[in-house]
Write a protein that holds these residues in place. Structure first.
Motif, mmCIF file in Angstrom:
data_model
loop_
_atom_site.group_PDB
_atom_site.id
_atom_site.type_symbol
_atom_site.label_atom_id
_atom_site.label_comp_id
_atom_site.label_asym_id
_atom_site.label_seq_id
_atom_site.Cartn_x
_atom_site.Cartn_y
_atom_site.Cartn_z
ATOM 1 N N ILE A 61 -21.236 23.931 -19.304
ATOM 2 C CA ILE A 61 -20.275 25.149 -19.144
ATOM 3 C C ILE A 61 -18.991 25.174 -19.178
ATOM 4 C CG2 ILE A 61 -20.085 27.220 -17.413
ATOM 5 C CD1 ILE A 61 -22.803 26.773 -16.415
ATOM 6 N N THR A 62 -18.511 25.878 -19.804
ATOM 7 C CA THR A 62 -16.869 26.245 -19.885
ATOM 8 C C THR A 62 -16.699 27.499 -19.096
ATOM 9 O OG1 THR A 62 -16.547 24.919 -21.953
ATOM 10 C CG2 THR A 62 -14.695 26.437 -21.184
ATOM 11 N N SER A 63 -16.110 27.521 -18.192
ATOM 12 C CA SER A 63 -15.857 28.602 -17.031
ATOM 13 C C SER A 63 -14.423 29.201 -17.176
ATOM 14 C CB SER A 63 -16.224 28.412 -15.705
ATOM 15 O OG SER A 63 -16.103 29.513 -15.076
ATOM 16 N N SER A 64 -14.249 30.419 -17.150
ATOM 17 C CA SER A 64 -12.634 30.830 -17.329
ATOM 18 C C SER A 64 -12.771 32.394 -16.909
ATOM 19 C CB SER A 64 -12.217 30.796 -18.870
ATOM 20 O OG SER A 64 -11.003 31.531 -18.981
ATOM 21 N N ASN A 65 -11.377 32.667 -16.399
ATOM 22 C CA ASN A 65 -11.164 34.030 -15.920
ATOM 23 C C ASN A 65 -11.443 34.900 -17.209
ATOM 24 O OD1 ASN A 65 -10.788 34.347 -12.977
ATOM 25 N ND2 ASN A 65 -9.493 32.737 -13.360
ATOM 26 N N GLN A 66 -11.293 34.566 -18.532
ATOM 27 C CA GLN A 66 -11.410 35.452 -19.636
ATOM 28 C C GLN A 66 -12.839 35.794 -19.758
ATOM 29 O OE1 GLN A 66 -8.711 36.272 -21.059
ATOM 30 N NE2 GLN A 66 -7.601 35.245 -19.407
ATOM 31 N N HIS A 67 -13.716 34.977 -19.065
ATOM 32 C CA HIS A 67 -15.218 35.094 -19.307
ATOM 33 C C HIS A 67 -15.814 36.257 -18.250
ATOM 34 C CE1 HIS A 67 -15.805 30.908 -21.325
ATOM 35 N NE2 HIS A 67 -15.082 31.936 -21.950
ATOM 36 N N ILE A 68 -14.857 37.023 -17.444
ATOM 37 C CA ILE A 68 -15.223 38.125 -16.680
ATOM 38 C C ILE A 68 -14.418 39.342 -16.698
ATOM 39 C CG2 ILE A 68 -13.710 37.294 -14.439
ATOM 40 C CD1 ILE A 68 -15.917 37.560 -12.663
ATOM 41 N N LEU A 84 -6.984 40.458 -0.881
ATOM 42 C CA LEU A 84 -7.874 39.635 -1.874
ATOM 43 C C LEU A 84 -6.986 38.411 -2.217
ATOM 44 C CD1 LEU A 84 -10.703 40.644 -3.027
ATOM 45 C CD2 LEU A 84 -9.695 41.289 -4.912
ATOM 46 N N LYS A 85 -7.680 37.329 -1.922
ATOM 47 C CA LYS A 85 -6.711 36.314 -2.215
ATOM 48 C C LYS A 85 -6.735 35.927 -3.759
ATOM 49 C CE LYS A 85 -8.269 33.856 2.080
ATOM 50 N NZ LYS A 85 -8.843 32.391 2.771
ATOM 51 N N PRO A 86 -5.751 35.252 -4.269
ATOM 52 C CA PRO A 86 -5.679 34.834 -5.476
ATOM 53 C C PRO A 86 -7.045 34.425 -6.063
ATOM 54 C CG PRO A 86 -3.500 34.332 -4.662
ATOM 55 C CD PRO A 86 -4.481 34.811 -3.452
ATOM 56 N N GLY A 87 -7.348 34.717 -7.429
ATOM 57 C CA GLY A 87 -8.641 33.841 -7.712
ATOM 58 C C GLY A 87 -9.925 34.567 -7.250
ATOM 59 N N ARG A 88 -9.955 35.561 -6.348
ATOM 60 C CA ARG A 88 -10.985 36.248 -5.505
ATOM 61 C C ARG A 88 -11.371 37.644 -6.419
ATOM 62 N NH1 ARG A 88 -12.180 34.487 -0.109
ATOM 63 N NH2 ARG A 88 -12.180 32.310 -0.299
ATOM 64 N N ARG A 89 -12.709 37.656 -6.586
ATOM 65 C CA ARG A 89 -13.117 38.758 -7.190
ATOM 66 C C ARG A 89 -14.030 39.528 -6.259
ATOM 67 N NH1 ARG A 89 -12.018 39.496 -12.817
ATOM 68 N NH2 ARG A 89 -12.669 41.603 -12.121
ATOM 69 N N LEU A 90 -14.346 40.902 -6.516
ATOM 70 C CA LEU A 90 -15.396 41.542 -5.857
ATOM 71 C C LEU A 90 -16.660 41.586 -6.643
ATOM 72 C CD1 LEU A 90 -13.767 44.781 -4.238
ATOM 73 C CD2 LEU A 90 -14.125 42.555 -3.245
ATOM 74 N N SER A 91 -17.625 40.821 -6.447
ATOM 75 C CA SER A 91 -18.915 40.498 -7.226
ATOM 76 C C SER A 91 -19.607 41.927 -7.513
ATOM 77 C CB SER A 91 -19.771 39.544 -6.735
ATOM 78 O OG SER A 91 -20.275 40.079 -5.626
ATOM 79 N N CYS A 92 -19.471 42.884 -6.797
ATOM 80 C CA CYS A 92 -20.010 44.529 -7.278
ATOM 81 C C CYS A 92 -19.268 44.679 -8.319
ATOM 82 C CB CYS A 92 -20.100 45.022 -6.044
ATOM 83 S SG CYS A 92 -18.597 45.570 -5.197
ATOM 84 N N SER A 93 -17.993 44.693 -8.437
ATOM 85 C CA SER A 93 -17.244 45.369 -9.423
ATOM 86 C C SER A 93 -17.104 44.284 -11.085
ATOM 87 C CB SER A 93 -15.991 45.587 -9.044
ATOM 88 O OG SER A 93 -16.067 46.635 -8.108
ATOM 89 N N ALA A 94 -17.068 42.959 -10.608
ATOM 90 C CA ALA A 94 -16.514 42.141 -11.890
ATOM 91 C C ALA A 94 -17.780 41.840 -12.595
ATOM 92 C CB ALA A 94 -16.162 40.791 -11.095
ATOM 93 N N LYS A 95 -17.939 41.886 -13.815
ATOM 94 C CA LYS A 95 -19.038 41.869 -14.792
ATOM 95 C C LYS A 95 -18.845 40.570 -15.683
ATOM 96 C CE LYS A 95 -19.501 46.967 -14.874
ATOM 97 N NZ LYS A 95 -19.805 48.129 -15.756
ATOM 98 N N ILE A 96 -19.890 40.086 -15.984
ATOM 99 C CA ILE A 96 -20.189 38.802 -16.796
ATOM 100 C C ILE A 96 -19.883 39.159 -18.344
ATOM 101 C CG2 ILE A 96 -21.538 36.967 -17.387
ATOM 102 C CD1 ILE A 96 -23.224 37.561 -14.906
ATOM 103 N N LEU A 97 -19.051 38.318 -18.683
ATOM 104 C CA LEU A 97 -18.496 38.658 -20.069
ATOM 105 C C LEU A 97 -18.683 37.090 -21.136
ATOM 106 C CD1 LEU A 97 -15.215 40.329 -20.026
ATOM 107 C CD2 LEU A 97 -17.309 41.631 -20.585
ATOM 108 N N GLY A 98 -18.901 36.020 -20.197
ATOM 109 C CA GLY A 98 -19.194 34.746 -20.998
ATOM 110 C C GLY A 98 -19.821 33.633 -20.088
ATOM 111 N N ASP A 99 -19.979 32.564 -20.264
ATOM 112 C CA ASP A 99 -20.231 31.479 -19.318
ATOM 113 C C ASP A 99 -19.331 31.331 -18.027
ATOM 114 O OD1 ASP A 99 -21.987 31.213 -21.134
ATOM 115 O OD2 ASP A 99 -21.409 29.094 -21.810
ATOM 116 N N LEU A 100 -19.899 31.154 -16.839
ATOM 117 C CA LEU A 100 -18.971 31.062 -15.604
ATOM 118 C C LEU A 100 -19.640 30.252 -14.497
ATOM 119 C CD1 LEU A 100 -18.781 34.862 -14.915
ATOM 120 C CD2 LEU A 100 -16.847 33.558 -15.515
#
Length: 679
Positions: A61-68, A84-100
């Motif tokens: 897996i190549t994981s990136s913030n570009q994949h969300i 919201l700490k740096p790097g944190r996301r709310l999983s209910c709002s963030a959607k999958i765009l690539g491998d993570l």
């Protein structure tokens, strides 16, 4: 539509998901527990995750913030109002765009209470029986004459998927008031004891309720230990303990059963006593955790069969004799209000199943904690107390039994014995040449031969010997040659050393001369021999059933077992020979098992299934018990060798008399070597 590979850590669960799948939905499909109270509205903030950056070659897996997906409106609003700490996301709002690669952080807790006192530090994957569900419902409409409760249930089904939701009766008259107070936005507390079980609406709060609590409690025959935990974060907020007030009705379990038999109000008196103690502990942990009792929605209790029955208000008389019939052996699910434990009006109580008539829910909880049924090694799990509960097995087969050790290990029936409290000797060493003792006392930091001891002893006192100290002093007396392997204090030493004192027809060892004078008598030694022989004989019966001559691992559980030095447990022959580094004190494993069942309902199903597969052995009916018991009276044992122990401790040579008494050739299997290794 393209599928993307998503790996959740630390669980290691992975799966492929379509573009624009919310991370929270992906987690739920894989069975990864991510907390969410608000139902994906981005209000509660409990579903925070970390997106990992980089190439994870091991997982491909190549994981990136570009994949969300980029920050959405809900996340922006939450970050502005909360944090919201740096790097944190709310999983209910963030959607999958690539491998993570997604990490579920353990510290993503909103409004977390300060941890006052942790239990054992174990991280338990959360999947509690209580689910907090935020919903927004339609207001009443003249053209849609549907009741407020019905519209609430429809909203819960639409947002959370509960189709056949029951409701606690007490809420029927409260629903309308709560809905209006919350401006048609409420948080429903739903109790679902196991996955797929009957779900019930047990509490309703106006607006967003972002926390819920539960208690886990081990009701021991001597002590009671309780932990208060957040059901949403899993953190232990507070812990408290107390002596079991039933002690005044009898030191050991059979004494309490006898009290019930002889006194018409005996059962009620003991039930009331333990419930009063529990309510006091609940007040204590609530005060420490700075919460209200009404915020407690779930509770898990464990205890041996007699404590189990008395807590539930069941007469334990049938457990006083064969066939030792339990009134109820399976798991118990009831309301806390039904057993006079006032919490939230809808709070539930869960009790783990009992294994057998004298192997209770506490042994089941300890089994859940240590998991002999999950491993290939043959593990012995012993809860050392007034009634020792023993589990032996692995993933292939598990057997269990109990053995009546009595209260000697806890200081009762010992002339210098006392409970573990300030002033009690807990560690002892005896010089094998001079026979002079040195010891450590609870509440005093230095040993008795170190500077500063006398000054502190004047304040604290040295008043007796607690259970761990009793184990050590008997073992040390044996290793120093004060007592023989048959447990006889050597009177020949009286002429050579003033610490060996004649007391009529027998002799005693003088531990402490100043008042209060502390001595170990021949009767004390016999009491320990009887207790340890009963325990060892029970273990041997289980080994016979398994067809084995050694165990791979030993766990010493319970408050008393936690303080036993494994080396001395082996020297006494309390447990069979084993590599010392494989003999561990596992703490209050029963209390930890209760916490596991509190914080993850999957553990409830696991132990309920496991208990049905454990074979129960009744020691009283086994013909070999008596012979095993006689052999186990010797230190460490008349016939069983302890080769692993002798690698680290030099045991006294076996006498001719003991060899003959054991029915073997004199000198056979003699252990050579003089003095033992010192600490």
């Amino acid at each position: 539509m393209t599928d993307h590979l998503v790996l959740f850590m630390p669980s290691g669960k992975r799966g492929r998901f379509a573009t624009d799948t919310p991370v929270l939905d992906a987690a739920r499909q894989l069975g990864v527990h991510v907390e969410s109270v608000c139902g994906g509205r981005g209000i509660c903030g409990r579903c925070q995750v970390d997106v990992q950056e980089g190439v994870f070659a091991k997982h491909g897996i190549t994981s990136s913030n570009q994949h969300i997906s980029p920050f959405g409106g809900n996340e922006v609003r939450y970050a502005e109002k909360r944090d919201l700490k740096p790097g944190r996301r709310l999983s209910c709002s963030a959607k999958i765009l690539g491998d993570l690669v997604i990490d579920i952080p353990q510290d993503a807790v909103v409004n977390a209470q300060v941890v006052r006192k942790d239990s054992d530090g174990r991280v338990i994957e959360r999947n509690p029986a209580i689910q907090m569900c935020y919903v927004e419902i339609e207001e009443p409409d003249m053209h849609k004459p549907l009741g407020d409760l019905d519209r609430l249930l429809m909203a819960i089904e639409a947002d959370w998927g509960y189709k056949t939701l029951q409701i606690d009766t007490y809420l029927l008259g409260e629903v309308q008031k709560i809905l209006r107070k919350g401006d048609w936005k409420v948080t429903a507390a739903i109790h679902e004891p196991v996955e797929g079980g009957q779900a019930t609406l047990v509490a309703l709060y106006p607006g967003l309720k972002n926390e819920a609590y539960g208690i886990a409690c081990d009701i021991g025959s001597t002590t009671i230990a309780m932990h208060l935990s957040s059901l949403l974060s899993g953190r232990t907020l507070a812990s408290s303990g107390t002596s079991n007030p039933q002690i005044r009705f009898g030191e050991d379990l059979m004494s309490r059963v006898s009290y019930v038999m002889m006194n018409p109000e005996g059962r009620e008196g003991m039930t009331n006593a333990v419930r009063e103690a529990l309510n006091g502990l609940i007040d204590n942990v609530c005060k420490q955790g700075e919460i209200d009792r009404a915020d407690i929605l779930d509770a898990v209790f464990v205890g041996n069969p007699i404590m189990h029955h008395l807590f539930l208000g069941i007469d334990p008389t049938e457990l006083g004799g064969a066939p030792f019939a339990l009134a109820v052996s399976g798991a118990v699910n009831i309301k806390s209000s039904e057993i006079d434990i006032p919490l939230n009006p809808g709070a539930r109580v869960y009790m783990l199943p009992c294994i057998a008539g004298h192997v209770g829910a506490d042994a089941a909880a300890a089994t859940l904690t240590e998991g002999p049924h999950r491993q290939e090694e043959m593990m012995l799990l012993v809860d050392v107390g007034t009634n020792a509960e023993i589990v032996l097995g692995n993933s292939t087969r598990t057997v269990a039994a109990s053995s009546p050790t009595g209260p000697a290990f806890e200081g009762a029936e010992i002339s210098c014995g006392q409970r573990a409290a300030p002033g009690a000797i807990e560690r002892i060493r005896i010089d094998p040449l001079t026979l002079e003792p040195r010891y450590r006392v609870i509440g005093i930091e230095p040993w008795s031969d170190e500077p500063g001891f006398e000054e502190q002893a004047k304040k604290v006192g040295v008043t007796g010997v607690c259970g761990s100290g009793i184990i050590e002093i008997i073992a040390e007396m044996y290793l120093a040659g004060i007592i023989t392997e048959d447990g006889v204090i050597n009177g020949d030493l009286a002429a050579q050393n003033p610490r060996i004192i004649s007391t009529g027809r027998t002799f005693s060892y003088l531990l402490k001369e100043a008042e209060p004078k502390l001595m170990v008598t021949q009767t004390d030694v016999r009491a320990i021999q009887l207790a340890k022989a009963a325990l060892y004989a029970g273990v041997k019966l289980l080994m016979d059933k398994q067809g084995i001559d050694h165990v791979d691992r030993i766990g010493l559980a319970g408050a008393f077992g936690s303080f036993i030095d494994p080396k001395y447990a082996l020297v006494l022959g309390l447990v069979p020979d084993c590599d010392l580094d494989k003999v561990k004190a596992v703490g209050n494993a029963a209390g930890t098992g209760a916490r596991m069942a509190l914080l993850n309902r999957a553990h409830r199903r696991e132990i309920e299934l496991t208990v049905t597969r454990i074979e129960k052995i009744e020691t009283a009916l086994e013909p070999k018990f008596q012979q095993h018991f006689v052999n186990a009276m010797a230190f460490p044992n008349k016939v069983d060798a302890f080769p692993r122990l002798t690698e680290v401790v030099k045991l006294p040579e076996r006498s001719m008399h003991t060899d003959a008494a054991a029915g073997i050739e004199p000198g056979a299997g003699r252990r050579r070597g003089g003095r033992r290794n010192r600490d």
